[in-house]
Write an enzyme that holds these catalytic residues in place. Sequence first.
Site, short mmCIF file in Angstrom:
data_model
loop_
_atom_site.label_atom_id
_atom_site.label_comp_id
_atom_site.label_asym_id
_atom_site.label_seq_id
_atom_site.Cartn_x
_atom_site.Cartn_y
_atom_site.Cartn_z
CG ASP A 217 -0.22 1.96 -22.80
OD1 ASP A 217 -0.66 3.10 -22.99
OD2 ASP A 217 -0.68 0.96 -23.36
CG HIS A 292 1.49 3.31 -1.97
ND1 HIS A 292 1.03 3.72 -0.74
CD2 HIS A 292 1.68 1.97 -1.87
CE1 HIS A 292 0.96 2.68 0.08
NE2 HIS A 292 1.34 1.61 -0.59
#
Length: 444
Positions: A217, A292
């Site tokens: 979240d 990434h």
Amino acid sequence: MVVFNLSGLLALTPFISCVSAQLASGYSIGPLTTSGAKWGVKVCDVTNYGAVADKSTDLGPPLLAAFEACIDGGVVNIPVGDFAMSTWVTLTGGKAWAINLEGVIYRTGTAGGNMIYIEHSTDFEIYSSRSSGAIQGLGYEFHSQGEYGPRLLRLYDVINFAIHDIALVDCRFSQLFTSGGEVYNMIIRGANEGGLDGIDVSGFNMHIHDVEVTNKDECVTVKNPSNHFLIENIHCNWSGGSCFGSLGLDTDIYKITYSNIYTVSSNNMLMLKSNGGNGSVSDCLFENFIGHGNAYSLYIDAFWTDLALQPGNGVLYTGLTFSNWKGTCAAGNTRPPIYLNCPSTEPCTGIVIEDFAMWTDSGSAEYYKCIDAWGEGECLKGGSAHTAYGTSTITVTAAPTGYSAATMPNDLAAPFDISSSIPIPTIPTTFFPGATPATKRAYP
Ligand SMILES: *[C@@H]1O[C@H](CO)[C@@H](O)[C@H](O)[C@H]1NC(C)=O
Ligand SMILES: *[C@@H]1O[C@H](CO)[C@@H](O)[C@H](O)[C@H]1NC(C)=O
């Protein structure tokens, strides 16, 4: 909805220096009294008010009693040991005080809300002088029931404060409606599930730095209204990512800087989200981002339907600069690493994207998508018309020069399972490749 108490701002003390242009000069950040001085005033040790480090006696009433004894100044001390907390506390008022958390607080109660709620306080600090204190929410016990569990820590209308050197584990985390605060050297770990917020913050003049968040979240998310924040050296490790919002009516966010933000395996690197609404997000800088394997990277969505459509022509996004973004996204051919979906009735203006070099982990092409977005760089439309024009895309078929970016240790491990307990981590010593914390850990 919680409304930030602006009257509290008048209590801020003028101060001389200023860390960065985005923090307001003339106001102090952090507690006004050192923790050392507070220890000298009074120590209210919870074990003198009935707390027992036996992992079963309820810490709630002793914590409240210790707070009341130190409300006018001093340190509420929670010593080394395993404490259980089954009733939640609201600590109202208080000045020139601190909570030193050396031990671990295990949640044993099952109520929702906030385990420790601090409101209307000034000159406050919650920290661990041994960098070992933690709140263990044991959230997996709720997740199996389809619930989130309580928030571990919430501050509301707290002025001149710091939170540092503690770990918040396995539950929903902190929510801050505050000003003049510093949050640093923190690690927050939750399970791989939406709804388990990391740091949600709104207010004035906040410095948040050297924080790691693992959840699915919000990482470090700015809520409305907010201004003059510096957020730097943040590690979003298997997280939702950092966001603004969600935003609706009367949006008023400006002068926010995010710098040195490292995000891996998250929903986005940065997402500004609204659906209808009015007001503006303006004059913000988002620089030195490394990503990434994230789903989205640079993402503005003014049609974010998880939020019900709000009245208004749309939030105006204006004067936002995105500079030096490197790394990769998961699948840039289906989820563009630049995706600006602006309101057609209130196009984005003055957006600058510079030194953006991100490539895709899968496939051999990616694209950038700008909808009704004006400014300079990549798919943005130049000029001053600022009218709706629909969609402009750029397809990229070779890796941009200089896209490759450093990684952090351990960042390829799997996320935390939602059905088992999450171990309490130690506070890291780095939160962004090559960066050392701006403030040293309290204990080496
Ligand atoms: C937003 O719209 C509401 C009415 O829906 C209005 O009262 C308010 O003044 C507007 N705010 C801004 C910042 O335009
Ligand atoms: C990142 O999170 C994973 C779990 O999701 C964990 O195994 C790893 O240790 C974390 N990395 C760091 C640097 O804390």
